[in-house]
Design a protein around this motif. Structure first.
Motif: not given
Lengths: 519, 72
Positions: B26-39
């Motif tokens: 999620l973080i490295n490939d999809l470049e999500l920030e931690s708050l995107d993950v919360v979303d």
């Protein structure tokens, strides 16, 4: 000090008892949700409960170090006050650390007793310490009725150990006294004045910024502090609570920005939004301000009353400050460091400068030694816990050497240019702050990430390009050529190296410079 | 389940479905920030009518982790 912008006047406090004694009325101090119902605690309630809890802690512990682990709750804050008002030492620890790291930090800070949130994570029960649930606060309050607290506050005594989450090395325990904390509440209030109303507390309490700045300071102003239980509910909470002021770190600003554009794109209004911003910016130039009307639907998603977002904790790109200003939300960028409890400067309500981290707070001396920002004041920590060597490196003759490089302008505004430990010293003795170059290069649309370092006494820029520019050496050679045009010879970049993958980062998404091949 | 999860990630994070693989980080490939993950978590809660504890969020490293969690 600029005469037109005097410091705001506030009552001086010397410790945390004086903080809760300021206001003992029926105004709401804290509110939070419990099974979908909003619970409200007045300033009087909070004072009475904090005193009862301090009775409990005084009877049970004598000058003990007590860890607090859990998500943001009213019980967390109340327990903190119970601990420090009874002469014990609070040790807030990141709730998301694994059990091994929690154990290590507790041992390093001589903690034997832990107050933890069972509801947040029941696996804390495996920790080999004396464990107490934060959910049982009512039981402790009842106990507290049986005793009295005879502790007389010593303002200079250690009251809290905050752990830093530095980009290198182990976590250091920053020792703060009640004087340090009370002093910084007063200092920062001298340069920021919130609109009366409420705030939503979203930053974690194990950080000085999340606890001292985002909770104690609004409390000192007499605001209502709504405690956000989980980041999942942040947008809902904002709409419902309608805060006037928010305290955040840059990640939140970036998230709000993304959310706004996402919403606009979904309703196919993104082009309209771009246009409206352009129009509004033009009108602002001729002193016509219709932002409230134009961007009402956006500001309503923040509750509609938001006047100020105070941002600190990490570097914030000026582009966000400008953009939010365009839609009518003021971001006041600031600068702080745990060791200074924590605020050193912040941009002011009506006195801001682009690129600056703000006006220096009251009662703080600042000097620049070889570009390094050094500060002196009653807010500066007692030292690092059980680490004399590290303390001596940063505390010299009552001056705290921040490790940050920067300068002050004629209006007492502070600018940060980089970190001392990242500085590159070339063989001619020239000091180069890589962050300054990286900042300039990162503005190019093709640059996703960039790190500057030296090799064979030459400056190298290593770039991870944006999609579509991967491997395009010619483009980047050209970029560096143009960059070098107006730079003195010894600050020119000799080589640009392209990467196919992004840089290795730590848990906070900061690039680990040690892992890059410089010298 | 896999398809549903990918659809939600694609819609919430505005990422092309073909770029989302089961082993995407999620973080490295999809470049999500931690708050995107919360979303994302909020979207999963709504879609599957479940409650995901905050402490479980950090387990979500890859798309597959989410699929496995939701299947449970």
């Amino acid at each position: 000090m600029n005469k037109e912008y005097p410091f705001y006047e506030h009552i001086k406090i010397n410790n945390l008892l004086e903080l809760i004694e300021l206001k003992k009325d029926d105004d709401i101090a804290f509110s939070y949700k419990e099974s979908d119902k909003i619970i409200k605690k007045s300033y009087k309630d909070f004072y009475n409960e904090a005193i009862l809890l301090s009775n409990y802690f005084y009877n049970k512990y004598n000058n003990k170090h007590i860890a607090l682990i859990g998500n943001n709750t009213y019980n967390w804050i109340l327990t903190y006050f119970g601990i420090v008002l009874s002469g014990n030492v609070a040790v807030p620890i990141d709730k998301d650390y694994d059990l091994d790291l929690i154990t290590k930090l507790c041992k390093n800070s001589d903690v034997k007793d832990i107050y933890y949130s069972y509801d947040y994570n029941s696996s804390y029960e495996e920790l080999k310490f004396n464990l107490n649930k934060l959910e049982d606060v009512n039981k402790y309050l009842d106990e507290g009725k049986k005793y009295s607290n005879k502790y007389k506050i010593d303002n200079d005594k250690l009251c809290t150990i905050f752990f830093t989450s530095g980009t290198t090395g182990a976590n250091k325990g920053v020792m703060l006294s009640q004087k340090n904390i009370a002093c910084n509440i007063y200092q920062a209030s001298s340069i920021f004045k919130p609109d009366i109303g409420s705030t939503v507390s979203i930053l974690p309490y194990h950080h000085a910024f999340g606890l001292i700045t985002a909770v104690f300071k609004p409390f000192y102003y007499g605001m209502e502090i709504y405690i956000n239980y989980s980041l999942k509910y942040i947008m809902e909470d904002l709409k419902e609570i309608k805060p006037t002021t928010l305290f955040v770190v840059p990640t939140f600003i970036e998230m709000f920005y993304k959310q706004i554009w996402k919403t606009a794109r979904r309703s196919k209004k993104d082009k309209t939004l771009s246009k409206l911003i352009k129009i509004s910016n033009l009108l602002l130039k001729v002193k016509i301000d219709i932002r409230k009307k134009l961007f009402k639907s956006i500001t309503d998603s923040f509750g509609g009353n938001l006047s100020y977002i105070i941002c600190g904790g990490a570097y914030l790109d000026q582009k966000y400050i400008d953009w939010f200003y365009s839609i009518g939300i003021n971001i006041l960028n600031g600068y702080g460091i745990t060791e200074a409890a924590p605020v050193l400067g912040v941009n002011r309500n009506n006195f801001r400068k682009r690129g600056s981290v703000g006006h220096i707070v009251k009662d703080l001396e600042v000097k620049i030694v070889s570009n390094e920002i050094c500060v002196k004041g009653d807010n500066i920590m007692l030292g690092y816990y059980k680490d004399n060597k590290a303390s001596k490196e940063v505390l010299k003759d009552n001056w705290f050497y921040t490790g940050d490089l920067g300068y002050i302008d004629e209006d007492n505004f502070l600018y940060i240019t980089g970190r001392k430990k990242n500085i590159i010293i070339l063989s001619n003795g020239e000091n180069v702050s890589p962050e300054v170059i990286e900042e300039e290069l990162s503005h190019d649309e093709a640059v996703c990430e960039v790190v500057v370092y030296s090799m064979n006494n030459q400056l190298i820029a290593e770039v991870y390009p944006e999609d579509g520019y991967l491997g395009d050496q010619e483009y980047f050679d050209n970029l560096i050529y143009n960059y070098n045009l107006d730079k003195p010879k010894n600050r020119q970049i000799a080589l640009v190296k392209l990467r196919n993958e992004e840089f290795i980062k730590n848990n906070n998404r900061k690039i680990l410079r040690d892992k890059i091949g410089g010298e | 389940m896999e398809e549903k999860v990918i659809n939600i990630i694609s819609s919430v994070c505005e990422i092309d479905k073909k770029d989302i693989k089961l082993d995407s980080n999620l973080i490295n490939d999809l470049e999500l920030e931690s708050l995107d993950v919360v979303d994302l978590v909020v979207a999963f809660e709504k879609e599957f009518n479940i409650k995901i504890d905050d402490k479980d969020i950090k387990q979500f490293q890859t798309v597959e982790d989410i699929v496995k969690y939701l299947e449970k």
